[in-house]
Design a protein around this motif. Sequence first.
Motif, short mmCIF file in Angstrom:
data_model
loop_
_atom_site.label_atom_id
_atom_site.label_comp_id
_atom_site.label_asym_id
_atom_site.label_seq_id
_atom_site.Cartn_x
_atom_site.Cartn_y
_atom_site.Cartn_z
N LYS A 13 6.16 -8.01 23.42
CA LYS A 13 7.48 -7.38 23.34
C LYS A 13 7.42 -6.20 22.39
CE LYS A 13 9.92 -11.77 23.82
NZ LYS A 13 10.88 -12.67 23.17
N GLY A 14 8.40 -5.33 22.49
CA GLY A 14 8.52 -4.20 21.58
C GLY A 14 7.73 -3.00 22.03
N PRO A 15 7.78 -1.94 21.23
CA PRO A 15 7.05 -0.71 21.58
C PRO A 15 5.54 -0.92 21.54
CG PRO A 15 8.15 -0.48 19.44
CD PRO A 15 8.53 -1.79 19.99
N ILE A 16 4.84 -0.10 22.28
CA ILE A 16 3.37 -0.16 22.34
C ILE A 16 2.80 0.25 20.98
CG2 ILE A 16 1.33 0.83 23.41
CD1 ILE A 16 3.09 1.28 25.91
N THR A 17 1.87 -0.55 20.49
CA THR A 17 1.24 -0.28 19.19
C THR A 17 -0.25 -0.04 19.36
OG1 THR A 17 0.95 -2.64 18.82
CG2 THR A 17 2.92 -1.63 17.87
N VAL A 18 -0.82 0.59 18.34
CA VAL A 18 -2.26 0.84 18.32
C VAL A 18 -2.80 0.48 16.95
CG1 VAL A 18 -2.25 2.65 20.09
CG2 VAL A 18 -1.90 3.27 17.72
N PRO A 19 -4.05 0.03 16.87
CA PRO A 19 -4.63 -0.28 15.56
C PRO A 19 -4.95 0.99 14.79
CG PRO A 19 -6.23 -0.68 17.28
CD PRO A 19 -4.95 -0.30 17.96
N HIS A 20 -4.84 0.90 13.47
CA HIS A 20 -5.20 2.00 12.58
C HIS A 20 -5.86 1.36 11.37
CE1 HIS A 20 -5.00 5.94 10.71
NE2 HIS A 20 -4.46 5.41 9.62
N GLY A 21 -7.17 1.19 11.44
CA GLY A 21 -7.88 0.45 10.40
C GLY A 21 -7.45 -1.01 10.46
N LYS A 22 -6.99 -1.53 9.33
CA LYS A 22 -6.52 -2.92 9.28
C LYS A 22 -5.03 -3.02 9.57
CE LYS A 22 -9.97 -4.64 6.08
NZ LYS A 22 -10.19 -5.39 4.85
N TYR B 276 7.12 2.19 4.37
CA TYR B 276 6.17 2.75 3.42
C TYR B 276 6.85 3.87 2.63
CZ TYR B 276 5.60 6.06 7.27
OH TYR B 276 5.83 6.96 8.28
N VAL B 277 6.22 4.25 1.52
CA VAL B 277 6.78 5.25 0.62
C VAL B 277 6.15 6.60 0.93
CG1 VAL B 277 7.06 5.87 -1.81
CG2 VAL B 277 7.09 3.47 -1.13
N GLY C 201 0.79 -1.23 0.00
CA GLY C 201 0.00 0.00 0.00
C GLY C 201 0.82 1.28 0.00
N HIS C 202 0.15 2.38 -0.22
CA HIS C 202 0.82 3.67 -0.19
C HIS C 202 0.16 4.58 0.84
CE1 HIS C 202 3.51 3.00 -3.55
NE2 HIS C 202 2.51 2.38 -4.16
N GLN C 203 -0.59 3.99 1.75
CA GLN C 203 -1.25 4.78 2.77
C GLN C 203 -0.19 5.28 3.76
OE1 GLN C 203 -3.75 2.49 5.33
NE2 GLN C 203 -4.73 4.27 6.22
N LYS C 204 -0.30 6.52 4.14
CA LYS C 204 0.63 7.13 5.08
C LYS C 204 0.00 7.15 6.46
CE LYS C 204 3.06 11.35 6.04
NZ LYS C 204 3.06 12.78 5.91
N PRO C 205 0.77 6.82 7.50
CA PRO C 205 0.21 6.91 8.85
C PRO C 205 0.10 8.37 9.29
CG PRO C 205 2.51 6.32 8.97
CD PRO C 205 2.14 6.33 7.52
N PRO C 206 -0.64 8.63 10.36
CA PRO C 206 -0.73 10.00 10.87
C PRO C 206 0.66 10.52 11.27
CG PRO C 206 -2.37 8.58 11.91
CD PRO C 206 -1.47 7.70 11.11
N THR C 207 0.82 11.80 11.30
CA THR C 207 2.09 12.42 11.68
C THR C 207 2.53 11.94 13.06
OG1 THR C 207 1.50 14.37 10.40
CG2 THR C 207 3.27 14.62 12.02
N VAL D 176 -1.39 -1.75 11.86
CA VAL D 176 -0.94 -1.47 13.22
C VAL D 176 0.16 -0.43 13.14
CG1 VAL D 176 0.21 -2.48 15.23
CG2 VAL D 176 -1.52 -3.79 14.02
N MET D 177 0.16 0.51 14.09
CA MET D 177 1.18 1.54 14.09
C MET D 177 1.64 1.82 15.51
SD MET D 177 -1.12 4.87 13.28
CE MET D 177 -2.35 5.45 14.43
N ALA D 178 2.78 2.48 15.61
CA ALA D 178 3.32 2.91 16.89
C ALA D 178 3.75 4.35 16.75
CB ALA D 178 4.50 2.05 17.30
N SER D 179 3.69 5.07 17.85
CA SER D 179 4.16 6.46 17.80
C SER D 179 5.69 6.44 17.83
CB SER D 179 3.61 7.27 18.97
OG SER D 179 4.22 6.86 20.18
N GLU D 180 6.28 7.43 17.20
CA GLU D 180 7.73 7.54 17.23
C GLU D 180 8.21 7.72 18.67
OE1 GLU D 180 8.79 10.58 14.41
OE2 GLU D 180 8.37 9.25 12.72
N LYS D 181 7.37 8.36 19.49
CA LYS D 181 7.68 8.55 20.90
C LYS D 181 7.78 7.20 21.62
CE LYS D 181 6.04 12.16 23.83
NZ LYS D 181 4.90 12.94 24.30
N ALA D 182 6.84 6.28 21.31
CA ALA D 182 6.85 4.95 21.93
C ALA D 182 8.07 4.14 21.48
CB ALA D 182 5.57 4.19 21.59
#
Length: 96
Positions: free
Chosen positions: A48-57, A17-18, A3-9, A59-65
């Motif tokens: 394990k790993g940084p905390i993630t959250v769902p975003h539609g189908k 991703y591109v 995909g070419h979907q971009k996550p939130p800032t 999964v993403m994590a904040s750069e802060k996490a």
Amino acid sequence: MPGHQKPPTGFVFIEDYVDEDGNVIVPGIATRLGISPSTYRKWRMAGKGPITVPHGKRVMASEKAINAYFERLEREAGESSHEMRPPEAKTLAPAA
């Protein structure tokens, strides 16, 4: 690249991703950790790993996490662990 979907800032997906221009590949969570996306998915299921959250189908994590996860690893690496066993003395086999 899926995909070419971009996550939130301020967030990144598990996979790379591109960017909007289609020129620059933005590293995802797995690449930042130096592992494959499938390995990160296994880590995630094991807690394990940084905390993630769902975003539609996806999964993403904040750069802060992600940064907090690296800081925790660095801090833990510098601390002595009482869980570790001391090295055992090497014994030589008796001479025959």
